[in-house]
Scaffold this motif. Structure first.
Motif, short mmCIF file in Angstrom:
data_model
loop_
_atom_site.label_atom_id
_atom_site.label_comp_id
_atom_site.label_asym_id
_atom_site.label_seq_id
_atom_site.Cartn_x
_atom_site.Cartn_y
_atom_site.Cartn_z
N ALA A 69 25.99 31.62 40.56
CA ALA A 69 25.68 30.19 40.53
C ALA A 69 26.95 29.42 40.17
N GLN A 70 27.17 28.29 40.83
CA GLN A 70 28.40 27.50 40.65
C GLN A 70 29.65 28.38 40.80
N GLN A 71 29.63 29.29 41.79
CA GLN A 71 30.72 30.25 41.92
C GLN A 71 32.04 29.58 42.29
N GLU A 72 31.99 28.37 42.86
CA GLU A 72 33.23 27.68 43.19
C GLU A 72 33.99 27.26 41.93
N SER A 73 33.30 27.21 40.78
CA SER A 73 33.95 26.83 39.53
C SER A 73 34.31 28.03 38.66
N LYS A 74 33.77 29.19 38.98
CA LYS A 74 33.95 30.37 38.14
C LYS A 74 35.10 31.23 38.62
N ARG A 75 35.51 32.13 37.73
CA ARG A 75 36.49 33.16 38.07
C ARG A 75 35.84 34.52 37.80
N TYR A 76 36.22 35.50 38.62
CA TYR A 76 35.60 36.82 38.52
C TYR A 76 36.66 37.88 38.27
N PHE A 77 36.36 38.75 37.29
CA PHE A 77 37.27 39.83 36.92
C PHE A 77 36.52 41.15 37.05
N LEU A 78 37.13 42.08 37.80
CA LEU A 78 36.46 43.33 38.14
C LEU A 78 37.11 44.51 37.43
N LEU A 79 36.28 45.46 37.01
CA LEU A 79 36.76 46.72 36.46
C LEU A 79 36.43 47.83 37.44
N ARG A 80 37.46 48.55 37.85
CA ARG A 80 37.28 49.68 38.75
C ARG A 80 37.85 50.95 38.12
N VAL A 81 37.13 52.03 38.32
CA VAL A 81 37.60 53.35 37.90
C VAL A 81 37.58 54.23 39.14
N ARG A 82 38.80 54.63 39.57
CA ARG A 82 38.95 55.44 40.80
C ARG A 82 38.28 54.75 41.99
N GLY A 83 38.44 53.46 42.07
CA GLY A 83 37.95 52.69 43.19
C GLY A 83 36.51 52.26 43.11
N ARG A 84 35.77 52.76 42.14
CA ARG A 84 34.36 52.41 42.03
C ARG A 84 34.18 51.28 41.03
N LEU A 85 33.42 50.26 41.42
CA LEU A 85 33.18 49.12 40.56
C LEU A 85 32.28 49.53 39.40
N GLN A 86 32.77 49.34 38.17
CA GLN A 86 32.01 49.68 36.98
C GLN A 86 31.31 48.47 36.37
N GLY A 87 31.90 47.30 36.55
CA GLY A 87 31.34 46.08 35.99
C GLY A 87 32.24 44.91 36.32
N PHE A 88 31.76 43.72 36.01
CA PHE A 88 32.59 42.54 36.24
C PHE A 88 32.20 41.44 35.28
N ILE A 89 33.08 40.47 35.13
CA ILE A 89 32.85 39.30 34.29
C ILE A 89 32.87 38.06 35.16
N ALA A 90 31.85 37.22 34.99
CA ALA A 90 31.83 35.89 35.60
C ALA A 90 32.22 34.90 34.51
N ALA A 91 33.41 34.33 34.61
CA ALA A 91 33.95 33.47 33.57
C ALA A 91 33.80 32.01 33.97
N ALA A 92 33.10 31.24 33.13
CA ALA A 92 32.87 29.82 33.40
C ALA A 92 33.88 28.99 32.62
N PRO A 93 34.49 27.98 33.24
CA PRO A 93 35.48 27.17 32.53
C PRO A 93 34.83 26.19 31.56
N VAL A 94 35.57 25.88 30.53
CA VAL A 94 35.22 24.83 29.57
C VAL A 94 36.25 23.73 29.73
N CYS A 95 35.82 22.54 30.12
CA CYS A 95 36.75 21.50 30.59
C CYS A 95 36.70 20.24 29.72
N ARG A 96 37.82 19.51 29.76
CA ARG A 96 37.87 18.15 29.22
C ARG A 96 38.93 17.38 29.99
N GLN A 97 38.51 16.23 30.53
CA GLN A 97 39.41 15.38 31.32
C GLN A 97 40.07 16.17 32.46
N GLY A 98 39.29 17.07 33.07
CA GLY A 98 39.78 17.84 34.20
C GLY A 98 40.68 19.01 33.83
#
Length: 565
Positions: A188-217
């Protein structure tokens, strides 16, 4: 001077200018509606409940306007006949609202990582996470997902893999999915988020969806809103993912990282309601383990914990907490309560049972008392009817005479014995035992399967069980044990317990743990046979098996039909 462009600005514009709270981006979710205050720049995102208006986090407005906007919104809510609650709020806004007559309680704390301090020379973020450090040495990698740099097919493949991880992560949660600001929607609101992936030997183990905290842009911090991981992820995967994501953000000059509120954690001892809230934090583990969540966040050694508050126009803490819970479960609290009760009891429907259910999987459990009554109206009608019939028999001699003439006697079968005998009960203990179990199992079957299968099971239990058992005993005993057959012919039977056994057998057929119901009822049925020295009491076992076999056959037929279709 009032800026008209912001008075009517869309929520995303207000977020970019005023979204300086951890959950500000989450307030843009579709589950919220927008309320604006005349003459004020910005807006408030709310959930409307029957008796309350619940504001999500702090208003997307200038800091100096937020308390006044909530006060004005409280007046609007009162005019509508509703209370106003707002959560989670920071210390400054909570103090201002307290001065305006709101009732304020601390409801948790949030860990904050000031990245310059966290990764300062001499600091070792892995001091308590050596397993994660060893995983990194074995080639595990954390990287940011750069959507703009990938071709479309690769993005789709990654999205599918991330969806799978999120689904597996949610499936292991025993609590129903939460609403309000706690919805798990990584994209949700993926255009505003950043995604960080953890891979072990090429296999996705998990990821973080990071939402920004903003003030005055300007981005002040990132909130790690969702952190799905595979259930079989390598040991230390979650810790490595979080620490290395913070390291990547620190390298860019980001000031802070936040993990969101730990509910009920670190309540100040002198705070109102602290004894109750701290007790819940320590002891409550049913469905949502507050203490475990706080310990998970604390093990990363955050640089600070910031208190978070609930403000309400109602002076009663229990009412304010109920409003907060209703905001997280907008369909009502009955469904999560029943879901937790079933999960705590190890009750889980078999996958093959889903096609025969009367409702979709997400709606199997009724969402409100009214819906529960609507789905189980016949059971709720029949149980009082049986009890009323017993009371009437005791008070009215003609009905008592009909009772004595309506017992099922194998040696002298009558239509009254077949049709009316199951409706009467010998004594209060017999009646209460049958009706309490009938209310439980009958209501579950009626709610799960619908009216038609319920009526068939009810009819089989009440009116077919004795004739079928009579025929079975004749086939087995009349030639092999004449004395036992003679004793069986003289037995008298009353009661609706056979319907309960039919319902219990059907429920066992629907569950993964079918033995947990089938075996106790089978043993109880055998106990009755031996305790009463009765062959006719085998009707309990017969109807138990009949209910089980009928549902399993129906499930097999439906699965076969779906496979052909």
């Amino acid at each position: 001077m009032l800026d008209r462009t912001l008075t009517d600005a869309p929520p995303h514009d207000c977020f970019r200018r005023f979204g300086d709270r951890t959950s500000s981006l989450a307030t843009l979710g579709a589950q919220f509606e927008t309320r604006r205050v005349q003459g004020r720049q910005g807006l408030v995102r709310v959930v409307t409940l029957p008796a309350a208006l619940v504001a999500a986090s702090e208003p997307l407005a200038a800091t100096e306007d937020r308390a006044a906007m909530l006060a004005e919104l409280a007046r609007e809510a009162a005019f509508e006949g509703r209370r106003l609650a707002a959560l989670p709020l920071g210390q400054d806004l909570a103090d201002q609202l307290r001065g305006l007559g709101f009732h304020v309680w601390q409801i948790g704390s949030e860990p904050v990582f000031r990245l310059a301090e966290y990764f300062a020379p001499g600091q070792d973020p892995y001091a308590r996470h050596r397993v994660a450090q060893a995983l990194a040495r074995r080639g595990a990698e954390v990287s940011e997902l750069e959507l703009s740099a990938l071709p479309k097919p690769e993005i789709q493949t990654l999205r599918t893999e991330m969806d799978e991880v999120a689904a597996l992560w949610l499936a292991q949660k025993c609590c129903l999915p939460l609403g309000f600001l706690a919805r798990v929607e990584p994209f949700a609101q993926q255009e505003s988020k950043r995604y960080f992936l953890l891979r072990v030997r090429g296999r996705l183990q998990g990821f973080i969806a990071a939402a920004p905290v903003c003030r005055q842009g300007r981005v002040l911090a990132y909130y790690f809103q969702d952190m799905p991981r595979r259930p079989d992820a390598r040991a230390g995967a979650g810790e490595l993912l979080l620490i290395e994501t913070m390291r990547l953000l620190a390298a860019e000059g980001v000031a802070e990282a936040r993990l969101g509120m730990a509910p009920l954690a670190r309540i100040a001892p002198q705070a109102p309601g602290s004894r109750l809230l701290s007790l819940l934090h320590r002891r409550w583990t049913w469905g949502y383990d507050f203490r475990s969540l706080a310990e998970f966040k604390d093990k990363f050694s955050p640089t600070a914990w910031e208190p978070l508050f609930l403000a309400s126009t109602c002076p009663r803490l229990c009412t304010a907490l109920r409003d907060a819970l209703r905001a997280h479960f907008p369909q009502g609290l009955l469904r999560p309560f029943l879901h937790l009760a079933a999960a705590s009891g190890g009750v889980e429907l078999a996958p093959k049972a889903l096609p025969v259910l009367a409702h979709p999987p997400a709606e199997i459990i009724p969402g409100s008392p009214a819906e529960l009554l609507r789905r189980t109206w016949l059971t709720c009608l029949l149980a009082p009817l049986f009890m009323g019939l017993h009371l009437a028999r005791l008070a009215w001699p003609p009905l008592d005479a009909l009772y004595h003439a309506s017992g099922y006697v194998p040696g002298a079968v009558t239509w009254q014995g077949v049709l009316l005998g199951p409706l009467f009960h010998n004594h209060w203990l017999h009646l209460l035992g049958d009706q309490l179990s009938f209310l439980l199992f009958g209501a579950v079957i009626e709610a799960l399967l619908g009216l038609r299968p319920y009526l068939l099971l009810l009819a089989a239990g009440l009116w077919l069980s004795n004739p079928l058992t009579h025929a079975l005993c004749w086939a087995l005993l009349s030639w092999s044990a004449p004395q036992a057959w003679a004793a069986t012919l003289a037995e008298v039977d009353y009661g609706s317990s056979n319907a309960v056994f039919a319902m219990a057998g059907a429920l066992a057929a629907l569950l993964r743990q079918w033995r947990s119901i089938l075996l106790p009822f089978a043993l109880y049925g055998l106990f009755i046979c031996f305790a009463r020295h009765s062959w006719l009491a085998l009707h309990h076992l017969l109807t138990l098996g009949l209910g089980f076999a009928a549902l399993r056959w129906w499930m097999w037929r439906r699965a076969r039909k779906n496979a052909k279709g």
